[in-house]
Enzyme design. Sequence first.
Site, PDB file in Angstrom:
ATOM      1  N   LYS A   7     -18.326 -60.795  18.533  1.00 13.46           N
ATOM      2  CA  LYS A   7     -19.777 -60.575  18.572  1.00 13.46           C
ATOM      3  C   LYS A   7     -20.304 -60.978  19.945  1.00 13.46           C
ATOM      4  O   LYS A   7     -19.652 -61.719  20.674  1.00 13.46           O
ATOM      5  CB  LYS A   7     -20.443 -61.406  17.487  1.00 13.46           C
ATOM      6  CG  LYS A   7     -19.992 -60.986  16.093  1.00 13.46           C
ATOM      7  CD  LYS A   7     -21.050 -61.212  15.053  1.00 13.46           C
ATOM      8  CE  LYS A   7     -20.603 -60.787  13.689  1.00 13.46           C
ATOM      9  NZ  LYS A   7     -20.693 -59.345  13.449  1.00 13.46           N
TER      10      LYS A   7
ATOM     11  N   LYS B 148     -16.248 -44.255   7.483  1.00 12.88           N
ATOM     12  CA  LYS B 148     -16.731 -43.703   8.749  1.00 12.88           C
ATOM     13  C   LYS B 148     -16.005 -42.387   9.040  1.00 12.88           C
ATOM     14  O   LYS B 148     -14.792 -42.290   8.861  1.00 12.88           O
ATOM     15  CB  LYS B 148     -16.484 -44.691   9.898  1.00 12.88           C
ATOM     16  CG  LYS B 148     -17.393 -45.912   9.837  1.00 12.88           C
ATOM     17  CD  LYS B 148     -17.149 -46.822  11.012  1.00 12.88           C
ATOM     18  CE  LYS B 148     -17.869 -48.146  10.840  1.00 12.88           C
ATOM     19  NZ  LYS B 148     -19.206 -48.180  11.391  1.00 12.88           N
TER      20      LYS B 148
ATOM     21  N   HIS C  39     -11.626 -54.787   8.055  1.00 12.37           N
ATOM     22  CA  HIS C  39     -11.835 -53.579   8.865  1.00 12.37           C
ATOM     23  C   HIS C  39     -10.687 -53.315   9.849  1.00 12.37           C
ATOM     24  O   HIS C  39     -10.163 -52.205   9.937  1.00 12.37           O
ATOM     25  CB  HIS C  39     -13.151 -53.658   9.644  1.00 12.37           C
ATOM     26  CG  HIS C  39     -14.356 -53.934   8.799  1.00 12.37           C
ATOM     27  ND1 HIS C  39     -14.488 -53.449   7.523  1.00 12.37           N
ATOM     28  CD2 HIS C  39     -15.489 -54.639   9.029  1.00 12.37           C
ATOM     29  CE1 HIS C  39     -15.650 -53.843   7.032  1.00 12.37           C
ATOM     30  NE2 HIS C  39     -16.276 -54.573   7.915  1.00 12.37           N
TER      31      HIS C  39
ATOM     32  N   ARG D 294     -32.949 -59.900 -10.570  1.00 14.71           N
ATOM     33  CA  ARG D 294     -33.608 -60.990 -11.313  1.00 14.71           C
ATOM     34  C   ARG D 294     -35.131 -60.964 -11.234  1.00 14.71           C
ATOM     35  O   ARG D 294     -35.806 -61.385 -12.167  1.00 14.71           O
ATOM     36  CB  ARG D 294     -33.101 -62.327 -10.751  1.00 14.71           C
ATOM     37  CG  ARG D 294     -31.826 -62.765 -11.398  1.00 14.71           C
ATOM     38  CD  ARG D 294     -31.815 -64.193 -11.830  1.00 14.71           C
ATOM     39  NE  ARG D 294     -32.455 -65.112 -10.909  1.00 14.71           N
ATOM     40  CZ  ARG D 294     -31.801 -66.058 -10.238  1.00 14.71           C
ATOM     41  NH1 ARG D 294     -30.515 -66.166 -10.358  1.00 14.71           N
ATOM     42  NH2 ARG D 294     -32.446 -66.885  -9.457  1.00 14.71           N
TER      43      ARG D 294
ATOM     44  N   LYS E 238     -17.170 -56.325   0.072  1.00 15.90           N
ATOM     45  CA  LYS E 238     -16.581 -57.486   0.689  1.00 15.90           C
ATOM     46  C   LYS E 238     -17.656 -58.565   0.823  1.00 15.90           C
ATOM     47  O   LYS E 238     -18.827 -58.200   0.857  1.00 15.90           O
ATOM     48  CB  LYS E 238     -15.980 -57.161   2.048  1.00 15.90           C
ATOM     49  CG  LYS E 238     -17.005 -56.860   3.149  1.00 15.90           C
ATOM     50  CD  LYS E 238     -16.315 -56.679   4.456  1.00 15.90           C
ATOM     51  CE  LYS E 238     -16.356 -57.934   5.293  1.00 15.90           C
ATOM     52  NZ  LYS E 238     -17.521 -58.045   6.155  1.00 15.90           N
TER      53      LYS E 238
HETATM   54  C1  BG6 Z   1     -19.540 -56.005   8.467  1.00 10.35           C
HETATM   55  C2  BG6 Z   1     -19.465 -57.408   9.001  1.00 10.35           C
HETATM   56  O1  BG6 Z   1     -18.592 -55.822   7.448  1.00 10.35           O
HETATM   57  O2  BG6 Z   1     -19.285 -55.083   9.511  1.00 10.35           O
HETATM   58  C3  BG6 Z   1     -20.456 -57.592  10.139  1.00 10.35           C
HETATM   59  O3  BG6 Z   1     -19.753 -58.325   7.966  1.00 10.35           O
HETATM   60  C4  BG6 Z   1     -20.263 -56.528  11.199  1.00 10.35           C
HETATM   61  O4  BG6 Z   1     -20.344 -58.892  10.707  1.00 10.35           O
HETATM   62  C5  BG6 Z   1     -20.226 -55.143  10.567  1.00 10.35           C
HETATM   63  O5  BG6 Z   1     -21.342 -56.634  12.112  1.00 10.35           O
HETATM   64  C6  BG6 Z   1     -19.853 -54.096  11.594  1.00 10.35           C
HETATM   65  O6  BG6 Z   1     -20.032 -52.815  11.030  1.00 10.35           O
HETATM   66  P1  BG6 Z   1     -20.391 -51.561  11.928  1.00 10.35           P
HETATM   67  O7  BG6 Z   1     -20.406 -50.430  10.966  1.00 10.35           O
HETATM   68  O8  BG6 Z   1     -21.727 -51.837  12.551  1.00 10.35           O
HETATM   69  O9  BG6 Z   1     -19.311 -51.456  12.962  1.00 10.35           O
END
Ligand code: BG6
Length: 481
Positions: A329, A180, A238, A51, A146
Amino acid sequence: MVSRVIPVDPFDLVIFGGTGDLARRKILPGLYRRFSSGQMPETAQIIAAARSEMDDAGYRQMISDAIDEFGGDMDKSQVSAFLAKLSYVCVDAKGTSGWNDLVSKMRDGVVRAFYFSVAPSLFGDLAERLHSHGIASADSRIVVEKPFGRDLATAKELNGVLAKHFNEDQIYRIDHYLGKETVQNLMAVRFGNMLFEPLWNAQYIDHIQITVAETVGVGGRGSYYDKSGAMRDMVQNHLMQLLCLIAMEPPAKFDPDAVRDEKLKVIRALDPVQPHHIVRGQYSGSDDQQGYRDHVESPRSRTESYVAMKTHISNWRWAGTPFYLRTGKRLRARTSEIAVVFKETPHSIFGPEAGSHRNALVIRLQPDEGITMDVTIKEPGPGGMRLIDVPLDMTFAEALGPDVEDVPDAYERLIMDVIRGNQTLFMRGDEVEAAWAWTDPIINGWEARNDVPKPYDSGSAGPDDALMLMHRDGRKWREVR
Ligand code: BG6
């Protein structure tokens, strides 16, 4: 020893939301690395659309800064050659302005891909306008990120919105975990070796534990995260994908639908999770560190930053083998791994004093990617037959040499797969819906019970109740380290 880089076909890639955080942190620096590795053809064109008013020069400067910050090692002449491939159009996703400019930039005879790096509420508008301006053809691809919905109903709605103008084989739903390197290695280990498959079932495997632990907190993403929580942010996508890859039947071939059909069967065979088999946590603050509630608007937030659970897959292969999943986390260490813990031998010829021992195959996804196999051996030295477990350790960086550092990161690989037209590492619409169908009752149950997550200290391994989840079953989590 990394395989030869094969350039992809010429393409026009349009990134809606090209000035956003994801574009600056991941997409553009990733594209730059693919360019400098020789995978991007000379004629590739990248058009950012957003935008803000900006010209090509302003956008190139923005991305040059982003590559500086997030792109890793770089070669200045390569960066300027890459920047020359970028241009910018100011487009209003909900209006008419800018669309003709975009039309005029698109070329015929090249792959067209449209990356929707925008809020899902704009997916419908973008799909509609791409269609009404005749920009998207039958073999154009769209890429979406996502969160793909926040429950089954919203995911169905999004699938419906996209399906109005695009076929399923044109839609690339990203779960970056599938991009990955080591996640793909999971499939190589399982289906490229004769060694494991005969043992890969409830008869020999005691349990499987999947851990994705992070040291970061929610930081500046508090407003998004607080509406989401670990279940929606990590488990529904994930962890579910990791579970599928570890548990699925061997697909007949490594092709998109064969792989995704098998993953879908796993999700559909998952038992509902009993409330006493799941633990939610939220990190608390201390004198020198902020807690979860300091990062979000609501001081009484009940959103979980940690989840641990036990679940079962009701099919012939897995009946009786529990799967334990956890993610959180602000934990002690950043580590993602899958541990396949085998049963004990049926009878110990060394007697009870030799103790109990179980082999464990551990696939470390990050950091220090690699595989270890815990094997029971005799403890060296005199004093009889004492047994100990030692890891056979294959760290890929050591086994494969320095080239392993150059493998593309998840986003780079996935974007190149979009251009190649390979959907194997992307989620199909029915997979996403099935994952929500399993997750929804868990989240709805918490809401109905006004469930409050257990506090845990930052830098710990999560709430004590999560340890108990395993202890009660006579098992234990591997250490988070
Ligand atoms: C993301 C989440 O999809 O994946 C995050 O929204 C998370 O909260 C992240 O930190 C983790 O990804 P990676 O590749 O760092 O393990």
